[in-house]
Design a protein around this motif. Structure first.
Motif, PDB file in Angstrom:
ATOM      1  N   MET A   1     -11.336  15.489   6.961  1.00 24.08           N
ATOM      2  CA  MET A   1     -10.553  14.863   8.036  1.00 24.08           C
ATOM      3  C   MET A   1      -9.057  15.117   7.816  1.00 24.08           C
ATOM      4  SD  MET A   1     -10.618  10.899   9.276  1.00 24.08           S
ATOM      5  CE  MET A   1      -9.356  10.395   8.127  1.00 24.08           C
ATOM      6  N   LYS A   2      -8.391  15.549   8.868  1.00 24.57           N
ATOM      7  CA  LYS A   2      -6.959  15.837   8.738  1.00 24.57           C
ATOM      8  C   LYS A   2      -6.185  14.514   8.585  1.00 24.57           C
ATOM      9  CE  LYS A   2      -3.595  18.871  11.076  1.00 24.57           C
ATOM     10  NZ  LYS A   2      -2.456  18.440  10.391  1.00 24.57           N
ATOM     11  N   HIS A   3      -5.242  14.536   7.657  1.00 21.17           N
ATOM     12  CA  HIS A   3      -4.473  13.314   7.438  1.00 21.17           C
ATOM     13  C   HIS A   3      -3.598  13.000   8.651  1.00 21.17           C
ATOM     14  CE1 HIS A   3      -2.212  10.158   5.548  1.00 21.17           C
ATOM     15  NE2 HIS A   3      -1.093  10.758   5.915  1.00 21.17           N
ATOM     16  N   LYS A   4      -3.568  11.743   9.019  1.00 20.05           N
ATOM     17  CA  LYS A   4      -2.714  11.319  10.127  1.00 20.05           C
ATOM     18  C   LYS A   4      -1.547  10.518   9.566  1.00 20.05           C
ATOM     19  CE  LYS A   4      -6.103  11.481  13.800  1.00 20.05           C
ATOM     20  NZ  LYS A   4      -7.117  12.228  13.053  1.00 20.05           N
ATOM     21  N   LEU A   5      -0.365  10.795  10.092  1.00 21.90           N
ATOM     22  CA  LEU A   5       0.824  10.079   9.638  1.00 21.90           C
ATOM     23  C   LEU A   5       0.698   8.605  10.042  1.00 21.90           C
ATOM     24  CD1 LEU A   5       3.766  10.252   8.469  1.00 21.90           C
ATOM     25  CD2 LEU A   5       4.508  10.572  10.839  1.00 21.90           C
ATOM     26  N   LEU A   6       0.755   7.743   9.048  1.00 19.77           N
ATOM     27  CA  LEU A   6       0.536   6.313   9.316  1.00 19.77           C
ATOM     28  C   LEU A   6       1.844   5.608   9.680  1.00 19.77           C
ATOM     29  CD1 LEU A   6      -1.992   5.422   6.460  1.00 19.77           C
ATOM     30  CD2 LEU A   6      -2.480   5.864   8.878  1.00 19.77           C
TER      31      LEU A   6
ATOM     32  N   VAL B   1      -0.414   1.995   4.770  1.00 16.45           N
ATOM     33  CA  VAL B   1       0.812   2.776   4.959  1.00 16.45           C
ATOM     34  C   VAL B   1       0.817   4.044   4.102  1.00 16.45           C
ATOM     35  CG1 VAL B   1       2.108   0.668   5.452  1.00 16.45           C
ATOM     36  CG2 VAL B   1       2.057   1.538   3.120  1.00 16.45           C
ATOM     37  N   GLU B   2       1.808   4.889   4.373  1.00 16.80           N
ATOM     38  CA  GLU B   2       1.988   6.091   3.551  1.00 16.80           C
ATOM     39  C   GLU B   2       2.469   5.679   2.149  1.00 16.80           C
ATOM     40  OE1 GLU B   2       1.220   9.120   4.348  1.00 16.80           O
ATOM     41  OE2 GLU B   2       0.714   8.655   6.430  1.00 16.80           O
ATOM     42  N   ILE B   3       1.895   6.338   1.144  1.00 20.01           N
ATOM     43  CA  ILE B   3       2.201   5.963  -0.244  1.00 20.01           C
ATOM     44  C   ILE B   3       2.646   7.212  -1.018  1.00 20.01           C
ATOM     45  CG2 ILE B   3       1.215   5.008  -2.377  1.00 20.01           C
ATOM     46  CD1 ILE B   3      -0.826   3.512  -0.597  1.00 20.01           C
ATOM     47  N   GLU B   4       3.660   7.088  -1.855  1.00 21.75           N
ATOM     48  CA  GLU B   4       4.138   8.228  -2.639  1.00 21.75           C
ATOM     49  C   GLU B   4       3.050   8.710  -3.602  1.00 21.75           C
ATOM     50  OE1 GLU B   4       5.500   5.077  -2.300  1.00 21.75           O
ATOM     51  OE2 GLU B   4       7.154   5.103  -3.723  1.00 21.75           O
ATOM     52  N   LYS B   5       3.155   9.987  -3.951  1.00 31.19           N
ATOM     53  CA  LYS B   5       2.131  10.617  -4.811  1.00 31.19           C
ATOM     54  C   LYS B   5       2.031   9.955  -6.184  1.00 31.19           C
ATOM     55  CE  LYS B   5       1.063  15.125  -3.019  1.00 31.19           C
ATOM     56  NZ  LYS B   5       2.061  15.494  -2.011  1.00 31.19           N
TER      57      LYS B   5
ATOM     58  N   GLU C   1      -4.742  11.721  18.722  1.00 25.54           N
ATOM     59  CA  GLU C   1      -5.582  12.914  18.899  1.00 25.54           C
ATOM     60  C   GLU C   1      -4.775  14.205  19.023  1.00 25.54           C
ATOM     61  OE1 GLU C   1      -8.197  11.856  22.105  1.00 25.54           O
ATOM     62  OE2 GLU C   1      -9.270  10.399  20.852  1.00 25.54           O
ATOM     63  N   LYS C   2      -3.620  14.136  19.640  1.00 22.48           N
ATOM     64  CA  LYS C   2      -2.854  15.366  19.872  1.00 22.48           C
ATOM     65  C   LYS C   2      -1.773  15.594  18.818  1.00 22.48           C
ATOM     66  CE  LYS C   2      -0.952  17.681  23.905  1.00 22.48           C
ATOM     67  NZ  LYS C   2      -0.739  17.545  25.344  1.00 22.48           N
TER      68      LYS C   2
END
Ligand code: PLP
Length: 359
Positions: free
Chosen positions: A1-6, A12-16, A313-314
């Protein structure tokens, strides 16, 4: 599944470097090393909560911590006032009613912030109130509550606790629980802490602990004394969420290094950047006094639920829909976690294109 920007209100997005903590091998928790880790975490939690009171950690989401606040503080048939300006204020009332607490709701128009004056009047009407429940950031509308002014009023009632949900407001907006007379504050890991969901936090004053001694609702898993007593020796009563705890430890150390003010300022600047962009596109922000990081946008002449769907979706960007009657009228954008100006620009650009497509 392609990652979606949260760009939702959690997760939420989390640092590596924080994500990597969860991939480390598991550790046994009843050791001296782990005790040291917990003691550091408990101290750092006091710093981020800006309190001298103990802050305990539950392996639960934020609602678990909310329920813990209710069941430890109150007894069945006692009276509570719940400020209801949306989903989460309403939830305080729902939890109280579930536990047979006499609940008076102070209903606030959606998108507006509660008035301290109204709390004053209700307390005068019901002086036997044992707790007032409020929400720092009512995430469903993005409205910020003036906790300080409400706290000033409650300070005149020595037999009343002030209990605040700061699940989405801690670390993004100013919150000084000790100064403002807050007895219990609850939060969770998946918003401004920028951690995965699964940890609930609760700070508890000595006054609240006195109430807890008398509570007939105290249950087994969330018994506050078990957590507070174990915290003193650097432990938790039950098996902790080991990977999440590692991530929490790292996050708190990072916040301490950056400084709480700077951490909040970064969120504030990003919020302002996002809102300037939205305003330039002619979009209207719902909240009269908006909290940082939660931006609820009104859509009058187009369907908000279609915006959310097309963005997902887009453009591979998750923004948050609203529920019930607001489904087509309101969407919400979060800038919690590892969101940069570049991400915000991307979101704004996609939003403009989406709205052009719909209109
Ligand atoms: N309170 C507020 C203000 C929230 O924003 C949320 C989650 O969105 C909650 C409580 C509930 O937290 P959880 O979903 O972690 O149980």
């Amino acid at each position: 599944m392609k990652h979606k920007l949260l760009m939702v209100l959690g997760p939420v997005e989390i640092e590596k470097d924080i994500l990597k903590e969860a991939a480390k091998p598991q550790e046994y928790m009843r050791t001296e090393d782990y005790t040291e880790k917990w003691l550091r975490i408990f101290e750092n939690l006091k710093y981020v909560f800006q309190t001298r009171n103990p802050v305990v950690v539950f392996a639960s989401s934020g609602t678990g911590a909310m329920e813990a606040a209710v069941t430890n503080a109150l007894s069945s048939s006692e009276r509570a006032i719940c400020i209801n300006g949306g989903t989460f204020g309403k939830r305080w009332g729902e939890i109280c009613k579930k536990h047979s607490i006499e609940t008076t709701e102070l209903t606030v128009e959606f998108g507006k912030s509660p008035k301290a004056e109204d709390v004053r009047n209700l307390l005068a009407q019901y002086p036997d109130t044992k707790a007032v429940f409020a929400t720092l950031n009512e995430t469903s509308s993005g409205a910020l509550t003036d906790i300080k002014s409400i706290g000033e009023i409650i300070k005149n009632y020595p037999d009343t606790l002030f209990i605040v949900d700061c699940v989405s407001g801690l670390l993004t907006d100013e919150f000084l629980p000790d100064e403002w007379g807050v007895d219990i504050a609850v939060s969770a890991s998946q918003k401004a802490f920028a951690l995965p969901p699964g940890l609930g936090f609760m700070s508890v004053s000595s006054k609240a602990l006195e109430f807890a001694k008398k509570s007939d609702l105290r249950n087994f898993y969330f018994d506050i004394f078990d957590y507070v007593n174990n915290a003193k020796r650097g432990q938790t009563p039950f098996t902790p969420a080991v990977s999440l705890v590692n991530q929490l430890d790292k996050r708190l150390e990072k916040i301490k290094k950056e400084g709480l003010e700077n951490y909040r300022l970064r969120y504030k600047k990003n919020t302002e950047f996002l809102r300037e962009g939205l305003k330039k596109s002619g979009l209207k922000i719902l909240a009269e006094h908006p909290a940082n990081c939660t931006t609820a946008v009104m859509t009058n002449d187009f369907d908000a639920s279609r915006v959310v769907k097309i963005m997902r979706e887009k453009y591979n960007i998750e923004i948050a829909p609203s529920g019930g009657g607001l489904k087509t009228k309101l969407f919400r954008i979060g800038n919690y976690g590892n969101i940069t100006e570049k991400d915000i620009k991307k979101c704004l650009k996609a939003l403009t294109k989406t709205i052009e497509e719909i209109k």
